[in-house]
Design a protein around this motif. Structure first.
Motif, PDB file in Angstrom:
ATOM      1  N   VAL B 236      45.631  39.693  37.383  1.00 27.56           N
ATOM      2  CA  VAL B 236      44.568  39.783  38.116  1.00 27.56           C
ATOM      3  C   VAL B 236      43.312  39.799  37.423  1.00 27.56           C
ATOM      4  CG1 VAL B 236      43.546  41.382  39.736  1.00 27.56           C
ATOM      5  CG2 VAL B 236      45.859  41.037  40.213  1.00 27.56           C
ATOM      6  N   GLU B 237      43.322  40.582  36.077  1.00 30.95           N
ATOM      7  CA  GLU B 237      42.046  40.436  35.391  1.00 30.95           C
ATOM      8  C   GLU B 237      41.922  39.025  34.967  1.00 30.95           C
ATOM      9  OE1 GLU B 237      42.221  43.408  32.381  1.00 30.95           O
ATOM     10  OE2 GLU B 237      42.934  44.822  33.635  1.00 30.95           O
ATOM     11  N   ALA B 238      42.766  38.297  34.821  1.00 26.50           N
ATOM     12  CA  ALA B 238      42.448  36.783  34.264  1.00 26.50           C
ATOM     13  C   ALA B 238      41.886  35.899  35.661  1.00 26.50           C
ATOM     14  CB  ALA B 238      44.008  36.124  33.912  1.00 26.50           C
ATOM     15  N   LEU B 239      42.571  36.473  36.749  1.00 26.52           N
ATOM     16  CA  LEU B 239      41.731  35.787  37.935  1.00 26.52           C
ATOM     17  C   LEU B 239      40.203  36.198  38.094  1.00 26.52           C
ATOM     18  CD1 LEU B 239      43.281  35.042  41.401  1.00 26.52           C
ATOM     19  CD2 LEU B 239      41.163  36.788  41.150  1.00 26.52           C
ATOM     20  N   PHE B 240      40.103  37.429  37.863  1.00 27.31           N
ATOM     21  CA  PHE B 240      38.597  37.987  37.888  1.00 27.31           C
ATOM     22  C   PHE B 240      37.783  37.177  36.809  1.00 27.31           C
ATOM     23  CE2 PHE B 240      40.105  42.532  39.153  1.00 27.31           C
ATOM     24  CZ  PHE B 240      40.351  42.056  40.451  1.00 27.31           C
ATOM     25  N   ARG B 241      38.268  36.954  35.931  1.00 30.52           N
ATOM     26  CA  ARG B 241      37.465  36.200  34.848  1.00 30.52           C
ATOM     27  C   ARG B 241      37.093  34.777  35.393  1.00 30.52           C
ATOM     28  NH1 ARG B 241      40.288  39.934  31.370  1.00 30.52           N
ATOM     29  NH2 ARG B 241      41.857  38.283  31.078  1.00 30.52           N
ATOM     30  N   ARG B 242      38.409  34.091  35.633  1.00 34.00           N
ATOM     31  CA  ARG B 242      38.406  32.674  36.092  1.00 34.00           C
ATOM     32  C   ARG B 242      37.425  32.460  37.172  1.00 34.00           C
ATOM     33  NH1 ARG B 242      43.870  32.715  36.328  1.00 34.00           N
ATOM     34  NH2 ARG B 242      43.843  32.415  38.632  1.00 34.00           N
ATOM     35  N   HIS B 243      37.268  33.487  38.096  1.00 39.08           N
ATOM     36  CA  HIS B 243      36.373  33.135  39.091  1.00 39.08           C
ATOM     37  C   HIS B 243      34.999  34.022  39.005  1.00 39.08           C
ATOM     38  CE1 HIS B 243      39.107  31.154  42.077  1.00 39.08           C
ATOM     39  NE2 HIS B 243      39.937  31.697  41.420  1.00 39.08           N
ATOM     40  N   GLN B 244      34.853  34.418  37.780  1.00 44.40           N
ATOM     41  CA  GLN B 244      33.548  35.291  37.722  1.00 44.40           C
ATOM     42  C   GLN B 244      33.099  36.305  38.504  1.00 44.40           C
ATOM     43  OE1 GLN B 244      31.223  31.583  37.029  1.00 44.40           O
ATOM     44  NE2 GLN B 244      30.717  32.385  35.077  1.00 44.40           N
ATOM     45  N   ILE B 245      34.282  36.977  38.871  1.00 39.43           N
ATOM     46  CA  ILE B 245      34.156  38.200  39.889  1.00 39.43           C
ATOM     47  C   ILE B 245      34.123  39.587  39.173  1.00 39.43           C
ATOM     48  CG2 ILE B 245      35.271  39.651  41.246  1.00 39.43           C
ATOM     49  CD1 ILE B 245      37.197  36.972  42.298  1.00 39.43           C
ATOM     50  N   PRO B 246      32.701  40.186  39.206  1.00 40.21           N
ATOM     51  CA  PRO B 246      32.529  41.385  38.456  1.00 40.21           C
ATOM     52  C   PRO B 246      33.495  42.370  38.598  1.00 40.21           C
ATOM     53  CG  PRO B 246      31.186  41.253  40.223  1.00 40.21           C
ATOM     54  CD  PRO B 246      31.670  40.045  40.284  1.00 40.21           C
ATOM     55  N   TYR B 247      34.054  43.029  37.551  1.00 39.87           N
ATOM     56  CA  TYR B 247      34.945  44.305  37.846  1.00 39.87           C
ATOM     57  C   TYR B 247      34.975  45.267  36.756  1.00 39.87           C
ATOM     58  CZ  TYR B 247      37.758  42.045  33.650  1.00 39.87           C
ATOM     59  OH  TYR B 247      38.007  41.691  32.581  1.00 39.87           O
ATOM     60  N   LEU B 248      35.473  46.244  37.433  1.00 45.57           N
ATOM     61  CA  LEU B 248      35.534  47.585  36.555  1.00 45.57           C
ATOM     62  C   LEU B 248      36.729  48.406  36.475  1.00 45.57           C
ATOM     63  CD1 LEU B 248      33.321  49.862  35.805  1.00 45.57           C
ATOM     64  CD2 LEU B 248      33.653  50.817  38.535  1.00 45.57           C
ATOM     65  N   ASN B 249      36.859  48.871  35.239  1.00 42.89           N
ATOM     66  CA  ASN B 249      38.269  49.716  34.933  1.00 42.89           C
ATOM     67  C   ASN B 249      38.038  51.126  35.564  1.00 42.89           C
ATOM     68  OD1 ASN B 249      40.123  51.502  33.789  1.00 42.89           O
ATOM     69  ND2 ASN B 249      40.566  49.861  32.354  1.00 42.89           N
ATOM     70  N   THR B 250      38.870  51.414  36.469  1.00 43.25           N
ATOM     71  CA  THR B 250      38.606  52.613  37.186  1.00 43.25           C
ATOM     72  C   THR B 250      39.392  53.874  36.409  1.00 43.25           C
ATOM     73  OG1 THR B 250      40.482  52.566  38.675  1.00 43.25           O
ATOM     74  CG2 THR B 250      38.553  51.529  39.357  1.00 43.25           C
ATOM     75  N   THR B 251      40.032  53.810  35.488  1.00 37.75           N
ATOM     76  CA  THR B 251      40.778  54.825  34.974  1.00 37.75           C
ATOM     77  C   THR B 251      40.069  56.228  34.590  1.00 37.75           C
ATOM     78  OG1 THR B 251      41.989  53.034  33.701  1.00 37.75           O
ATOM     79  CG2 THR B 251      42.709  55.263  33.010  1.00 37.75           C
ATOM     80  N   ASN B 252      38.852  56.069  34.100  1.00 35.66           N
ATOM     81  CA  ASN B 252      38.219  57.460  33.703  1.00 35.66           C
ATOM     82  C   ASN B 252      36.968  57.692  34.838  1.00 35.66           C
ATOM     83  OD1 ASN B 252      39.804  57.727  31.402  1.00 35.66           O
ATOM     84  ND2 ASN B 252      38.853  56.158  30.718  1.00 35.66           N
ATOM     85  N   TYR B 253      37.158  57.148  35.801  1.00 35.37           N
ATOM     86  CA  TYR B 253      35.939  57.234  37.010  1.00 35.37           C
ATOM     87  C   TYR B 253      36.580  57.947  38.180  1.00 35.37           C
ATOM     88  CZ  TYR B 253      33.204  54.479  33.651  1.00 35.37           C
ATOM     89  OH  TYR B 253      32.776  54.234  32.451  1.00 35.37           O
TER      90      TYR B 253
END
Lengths: 273, 273
Positions: B236-253
């Motif tokens: 899924v992260e690869a897909l975000f990068r491929r499509h230039q979709i901004p994303y956030l790692n929610t683990t610590n938030y």
């Protein structure tokens, strides 16, 4: 006269917004507000100062600035802007320091943050949201023993937003059950709810407001007619009284107010997140 | 040393809680808190004063009191208690009065109230909650043109609570779409989402935390295995990068932080309720 207001924080800026809004609501003044969260670096603080100063030059009216920032360096940059700057937390920290007789030890400005310390509590909050969604609108009458409150009422009286607010803000597992038109001929409390009498809470609403809300959803329908709304409400309110279920008319209240009143009336404890 | 803290208001007391909590988080002190909303009458104020005084007598430690009350009479009663009393709003009203050069005109302390003035805005907020629920978890891919943001991510990465918080707190119509295990062999962005590239926002999470969350839901399953979690996240992260979709790692938030960051990154405007 219109005033520009900046809410600035090194965190989410939710505290700055809520308090600044409460303070400004005391004055008869129109405002345009800008919320700037996560102002943690000198670079971002300098950009914010620039923005405040530019707005002042353009409008000739001094912007109001409510901020909550831990780093002294970042704080100094904001304070050196041309805005009227108010540190919302510091004003209360100084007197409290005198009373507690210990110096403040601000580790990080994470009022709404997630830390190892509060992770378990946070997980419980997410579990409450999951539970509430799974028990919205009478979807499931299983596991009602795990509910902390069960809201009852006609369609569109505010059950769903209130349930979600209770879960989100207070970590309360809130189920809700709708009485629908087909129930009205012989309205009874479902057997599945009877063991949980002490958790039941009714919501009602003025018929005119209900009709307007339903009209938005299904215009020109029997469902939205004033007559139907009046009938459903009077049947359901009679049921609340018959079963001595506490209830509240939601017409003039926001979800915040409805939720706080339910917690107050049922004597539930509030958790903070 | 443990201190008792009272949050008292003639409204929901949410503002008092939020600010008092922010102030106290600056000090290394353990607290037990009591929230008392809707303290509007002299009768209720007297009961509250009694409760504060009794607690002081029993514990020998002076309770801290954060309050926000409009009525001078009710305020005087609270202030005459033995607690260490701090008016959370007034501390900021006085300096602001000097700057605005107009006297405060507090009509009613309804920061979270519903009035004729804000009813339309409130209805929009409820509509946002309805929209968000109807577009949770990819339930409906219709009317996505009406979404203000569409969250993407694997199961249990935080999409639903974040969507609901965006709707509840900021009146934002937030859809969300899950990528499921079956999608992973040939992961693609669904055609229905492509026209809305500018509204897409990805959520991701550390594999260990995801596995722990999934284990709670379906213990000892492939779904909850660390290996499966790692695979889904990396696809899924690869897909975000491929499509230039901004994303956030929610683990610590927390949901508050995730929501504020999404709004900030997408440059959306925040509404206040």
């Amino acid at each position: 006269m219109e005033r520009s207001v900046f809410y600035i924080s090194d965190g989410t800026a939710i505290t700055a917004e809520v308090l600044g809004h409460a303070v400004l609501s005391q004055f008869p003044v129109n405002t345009v507000s800008y919320t700037l969260p996560f102002v943690e670096s000198e670079e971002r603080a300098n950009a914010v100062r620039e923005r405040i100063n530019t707005l002042y030059q353009q409008t000739g009216v001094r912007p109001l600035v409510f901020y909550s920032i831990i780093s002294q360096t970042v704080r100094d940059i904001i304070n050196s802007s041309d805005g009227f700057c108010q540190d919302i937390v510091q004003a209360l920290v100084a007197p409290l320091q005198g009373e507690l007789n210990i110096p403040p030890a601000p580790e990080a400005n994470r009022t709404h943050g997630l830390t190892a310390k509060n992770l378990g509590k946070y997980d419980a909050r997410i579990a409450a949201i999951d539970y509430t969604l799974a028990h919205d609108d009478g979807i499931s009458l299983r596991n009602l023993d795990q509910a902390q409150v069960i809201l009852l009422g006609v369609s569109r009286c505010g059950k769903t937003p209130t349930s979600l607010y209770l879960a989100m803000q207070f970590g309360i597992r809130a189920a809700n059950y709708p009485f629908i038109a087909d129930d009205m001929d012989n309205l009874r409390l479902p057997e599945a709810l009877k063991p949980f009498q002490h958790k039941l809470f009714g919501l009602t609403i003025n018929a005119e407001r209900l009709a307007a809300i339903r009209e938005e959803r299904r215009g020109n329908s029997r469902y939205a007619s004033l007559r139907q709304c009046r009938m459903e409400l009077s049947e359901v309110e009679a049921l609340f009284r018959r079963h001595q279920i506490p209830y509240l008319n939601t017409t003039n209240y926001s979800v915040e107010e409805i939720s706080a009143k339910i917690i107050d009336i049922l004597g539930m404890s509030r958790r903070m997140y």
